[in-house]
Motif scaffolding. Structure first.
Motif, PDB file in Angstrom:
ATOM      1  N   PRO A  51      26.047  41.133  36.709  1.00 49.56           N
ATOM      2  CA  PRO A  51      26.248  39.754  36.263  1.00 49.56           C
ATOM      3  C   PRO A  51      27.633  39.626  35.628  1.00 49.56           C
ATOM      4  O   PRO A  51      27.989  40.388  34.738  1.00 49.56           O
ATOM      5  N   ALA A  52      28.423  38.683  36.104  1.00 52.22           N
ATOM      6  CA  ALA A  52      29.819  38.549  35.655  1.00 52.22           C
ATOM      7  C   ALA A  52      29.909  37.680  34.413  1.00 52.22           C
ATOM      8  O   ALA A  52      30.560  36.649  34.400  1.00 52.22           O
ATOM      9  N   ARG A  53      29.266  38.114  33.340  1.00 52.21           N
ATOM     10  CA  ARG A  53      29.297  37.353  32.079  1.00 52.21           C
ATOM     11  C   ARG A  53      30.608  37.519  31.336  1.00 52.21           C
ATOM     12  O   ARG A  53      31.126  36.584  30.768  1.00 52.21           O
ATOM     13  N   ALA A  54      31.136  38.714  31.315  1.00 52.39           N
ATOM     14  CA  ALA A  54      32.388  38.986  30.606  1.00 52.39           C
ATOM     15  C   ALA A  54      33.565  38.573  31.485  1.00 52.39           C
ATOM     16  O   ALA A  54      33.596  38.903  32.675  1.00 52.39           O
ATOM     17  N   PRO A  55      34.541  37.846  30.925  1.00 48.49           N
ATOM     18  CA  PRO A  55      35.696  37.429  31.732  1.00 48.49           C
ATOM     19  C   PRO A  55      36.419  38.583  32.428  1.00 48.49           C
ATOM     20  O   PRO A  55      36.841  38.444  33.569  1.00 48.49           O
ATOM     21  N   LEU A  56      36.544  39.739  31.768  1.00 45.42           N
ATOM     22  CA  LEU A  56      37.231  40.863  32.393  1.00 45.42           C
ATOM     23  C   LEU A  56      36.462  41.361  33.613  1.00 45.42           C
ATOM     24  O   LEU A  56      37.060  41.712  34.633  1.00 45.42           O
ATOM     25  N   LEU A  57      35.141  41.380  33.538  1.00 47.27           N
ATOM     26  CA  LEU A  57      34.330  41.781  34.690  1.00 47.27           C
ATOM     27  C   LEU A  57      34.463  40.750  35.810  1.00 47.27           C
ATOM     28  O   LEU A  57      34.647  41.104  36.978  1.00 47.27           O
ATOM     29  N   ALA A  58      34.404  39.469  35.475  1.00 44.49           N
ATOM     30  CA  ALA A  58      34.536  38.412  36.487  1.00 44.49           C
ATOM     31  C   ALA A  58      35.895  38.491  37.185  1.00 44.49           C
ATOM     32  O   ALA A  58      35.976  38.383  38.417  1.00 44.49           O
ATOM     33  N   GLU A  59      36.962  38.686  36.420  1.00 42.97           N
ATOM     34  CA  GLU A  59      38.298  38.794  37.008  1.00 42.97           C
ATOM     35  C   GLU A  59      38.421  40.045  37.885  1.00 42.97           C
ATOM     36  O   GLU A  59      39.059  40.019  38.934  1.00 42.97           O
ATOM     37  N   THR A  60      37.814  41.144  37.449  1.00 41.43           N
ATOM     38  CA  THR A  60      37.837  42.370  38.249  1.00 41.43           C
ATOM     39  C   THR A  60      37.126  42.150  39.574  1.00 41.43           C
ATOM     40  O   THR A  60      37.626  42.539  40.635  1.00 41.43           O
ATOM     41  N   MET A  61      35.955  41.504  39.523  1.00 40.17           N
ATOM     42  CA  MET A  61      35.200  41.229  40.747  1.00 40.17           C
ATOM     43  C   MET A  61      36.009  40.336  41.692  1.00 40.17           C
ATOM     44  O   MET A  61      35.985  40.529  42.908  1.00 40.17           O
ATOM     45  N   ALA A  62      36.747  39.381  41.133  1.00 38.76           N
ATOM     46  CA  ALA A  62      37.512  38.434  41.953  1.00 38.76           C
ATOM     47  C   ALA A  62      38.661  39.105  42.705  1.00 38.76           C
ATOM     48  O   ALA A  62      39.046  38.635  43.782  1.00 38.76           O
ATOM     49  N   VAL A  63      39.211  40.175  42.151  1.00 37.47           N
ATOM     50  CA  VAL A  63      40.368  40.828  42.786  1.00 37.47           C
ATOM     51  C   VAL A  63      40.082  42.275  43.182  1.00 37.47           C
ATOM     52  O   VAL A  63      41.013  43.033  43.482  1.00 37.47           O
ATOM     53  N   ALA A  64      38.827  42.681  43.219  1.00 38.83           N
ATOM     54  CA  ALA A  64      38.462  44.078  43.493  1.00 38.83           C
ATOM     55  C   ALA A  64      39.098  44.609  44.771  1.00 38.83           C
ATOM     56  O   ALA A  64      39.500  45.774  44.834  1.00 38.83           O
ATOM     57  N   ASP A  65      39.229  43.754  45.782  1.00 35.18           N
ATOM     58  CA  ASP A  65      39.804  44.199  47.051  1.00 35.18           C
ATOM     59  C   ASP A  65      41.333  44.293  47.022  1.00 35.18           C
ATOM     60  O   ASP A  65      41.944  44.753  47.972  1.00 35.18           O
ATOM     61  N   GLN A  66      41.966  43.901  45.933  1.00 34.20           N
ATOM     62  CA  GLN A  66      43.423  43.989  45.781  1.00 34.20           C
ATOM     63  C   GLN A  66      43.848  45.166  44.897  1.00 34.20           C
ATOM     64  O   GLN A  66      45.038  45.389  44.694  1.00 34.20           O
ATOM     65  N   LEU A  67      42.881  45.878  44.360  1.00 31.90           N
ATOM     66  CA  LEU A  67      43.167  46.906  43.361  1.00 31.90           C
ATOM     67  C   LEU A  67      43.295  48.295  43.976  1.00 31.90           C
ATOM     68  O   LEU A  67      42.688  48.596  45.001  1.00 31.90           O
ATOM     69  N   GLU A  68      44.049  49.138  43.292  1.00 35.00           N
ATOM     70  CA  GLU A  68      44.156  50.544  43.651  1.00 35.00           C
ATOM     71  C   GLU A  68      43.059  51.298  42.887  1.00 35.00           C
ATOM     72  O   GLU A  68      43.232  51.656  41.718  1.00 35.00           O
ATOM     73  N   TRP A  69      41.920  51.475  43.529  1.00 34.86           N
ATOM     74  CA  TRP A  69      40.797  52.195  42.921  1.00 34.86           C
ATOM     75  C   TRP A  69      41.068  53.686  43.016  1.00 34.86           C
ATOM     76  O   TRP A  69      41.562  54.185  44.021  1.00 34.86           O
ATOM     77  N   ARG A  70      40.708  54.403  41.976  1.00 38.22           N
ATOM     78  CA  ARG A  70      40.938  55.845  41.926  1.00 38.22           C
ATOM     79  C   ARG A  70      39.651  56.574  41.573  1.00 38.22           C
ATOM     80  O   ARG A  70      38.760  56.020  40.945  1.00 38.22           O
ATOM     81  N   ARG A  71      39.658  57.843  41.931  1.00 42.04           N
ATOM     82  CA  ARG A  71      38.592  58.769  41.553  1.00 42.04           C
ATOM     83  C   ARG A  71      39.280  60.099  41.270  1.00 42.04           C
ATOM     84  O   ARG A  71      39.744  60.754  42.191  1.00 42.04           O
ATOM     85  N   THR A  72      39.355  60.464  40.018  1.00 39.98           N
ATOM     86  CA  THR A  72      40.139  61.613  39.576  1.00 39.98           C
ATOM     87  C   THR A  72      39.648  62.941  40.146  1.00 39.98           C
ATOM     88  O   THR A  72      40.429  63.818  40.434  1.00 39.98           O
ATOM     89  N   TYR A  73      38.361  63.078  40.297  1.00 36.69           N
ATOM     90  CA  TYR A  73      37.775  64.385  40.578  1.00 36.69           C
ATOM     91  C   TYR A  73      37.517  64.609  42.066  1.00 36.69           C
ATOM     92  O   TYR A  73      37.518  63.684  42.865  1.00 36.69           O
ATOM     93  N   SER A  74      37.240  65.853  42.403  1.00 39.19           N
ATOM     94  CA  SER A  74      36.895  66.218  43.781  1.00 39.19           C
ATOM     95  C   SER A  74      35.376  66.329  43.909  1.00 39.19           C
ATOM     96  O   SER A  74      34.652  66.446  42.911  1.00 39.19           O
ATOM     97  N   ALA A  75      34.899  66.338  45.140  1.00 42.24           N
ATOM     98  CA  ALA A  75      33.468  66.507  45.394  1.00 42.24           C
ATOM     99  C   ALA A  75      32.991  67.864  44.883  1.00 42.24           C
ATOM    100  O   ALA A  75      31.846  67.997  44.438  1.00 42.24           O
ATOM    101  N   ASP A  76      33.849  68.873  44.930  1.00 40.92           N
ATOM    102  CA  ASP A  76      33.474  70.191  44.402  1.00 40.92           C
ATOM    103  C   ASP A  76      33.217  70.141  42.902  1.00 40.92           C
ATOM    104  O   ASP A  76      32.367  70.875  42.388  1.00 40.92           O
TER     105      ASP A  76
END
Length: 188
Positions: A51-76
Motif C-alpha cells: 500500500p503506497a501510503r508513504a509519499p516516498l514509497l508512492a514515488e518509488t513505485m511511480a519510477v521503479a522502472d527508471q531506477l538502477e536497482w542493485r543487489r550487493t551479494y551473490s547467490a553463494d
C-alpha cells in the motif's frame, strides 16, 4: 515534481521532517544528478503489492522502472531466493542517482520471510521503516522489531542481521562517516 526529481524531493521531505534522520545526518548539500540507465531486479516488481501510503514509497513505485536497482551479494552468499526478493536503490551517495560525498541515502526492499544474515560495513547506518516490521539483530544491542516510523541504527563495523518475518520491509536508510563508498560484507 515527477520522475527522479520527485523521488529525491520525497526523500528530502521525509528526511528533513524527521528529527531522528536529521540528527543522524543532515540532508546533503552537494547533490548533483548522475545519469544512470535503469537496471531492473525481480524484487522491484514486488513493490506493486504494497500500500503506497508513504509519499516516498508512492514515488518509488511511480519510477521503479527508471531506477538502477542493485543487489550487493551473490547467490553463494545469500541464496537465489533472497536475491529474487531483495533490492535497493542508492538514491544519493558516491554511486547514486544523485552524487554526494557527504552521505549515502538508500531506498530498500526485502520481501516477507527473508533472513538477511550477519553483515557489517565501515559506515554508520540508520534505517527508517516505511512499511513492514522486521526483526533486527545485533551483536552489541538488544533485538528489536521495528515498526513503521521507527529507526534502527548500527555503528561502524557493528555486526547486524534482519528477518522480515510475515510482511515485506520497505525503508529509507542513511549511511554516514568513514567507509561511505564501501559496500556491506557478509560476516563470518
Amino acid at each position: 515534481m515527477t520522475g527522479l526529481a520527485g523521488l529525491l524531493e520525497a526523500a528530502r521531505r521525509l528526511h528533513e521532517a524527521t528529527p531522528s534522520l536529521r540528527d543522524f545526518a543532515p540532508w546533503p548539500r552537494d547533490l548533483r544528478p548522475v545519469p544512470k540507465p535503469p537496471v531492473p531486479c525481480p524484487a522491484s516488481a514486488l513493490l506493486a503489492g504494497l500500500p503506497a501510503r508513504a509519499p516516498l514509497l508512492a514515488e518509488t513505485m511511480a519510477v521503479a522502472d527508471q531506477l538502477e536497482w542493485r543487489r550487493t551479494y551473490s547467490a553463494d552468499e545469500v541464496g537465489q531466493d533472497f536475491l529474487n526478493r531483495y533490492g535497493y536503490v542508492e538514491l544519493y551517495g558516491p554511486c547514486g542517482h544523485f552524487h554526494s560525498a557527504q552521505s549515502r541515502g538508500y531506498i530498500a526492499f526485502w520481501d516477507a520471510g527473508l533472513d538477511y544474515g550477519w553483515h557489517d560495513h565501515a559506515a554508520e547506518e540508520r534505517y527508517f521503516a516505511l512499511h513492514g516490521s522486521p526483526l533486527f539483530l545485533s551483536r552489541s544491542q538488544p533485538k528489536a522489531r521495528l515498526q513503521p516510523g521507527e529507526t534502527r541504527s548500527h555503528a561502524s563495523y557493528e555486526q547486524h542481521a534482519m528477518r522480515t518475518l510475515d510482511t515485506p520491509f520497505f525503508c529509507y536508510a542513511i549511511w554516514r562517516g568513514a567507509g561511505l563508498a564501501e559496500l556491506p560484507r557478509m560476516s563470518a
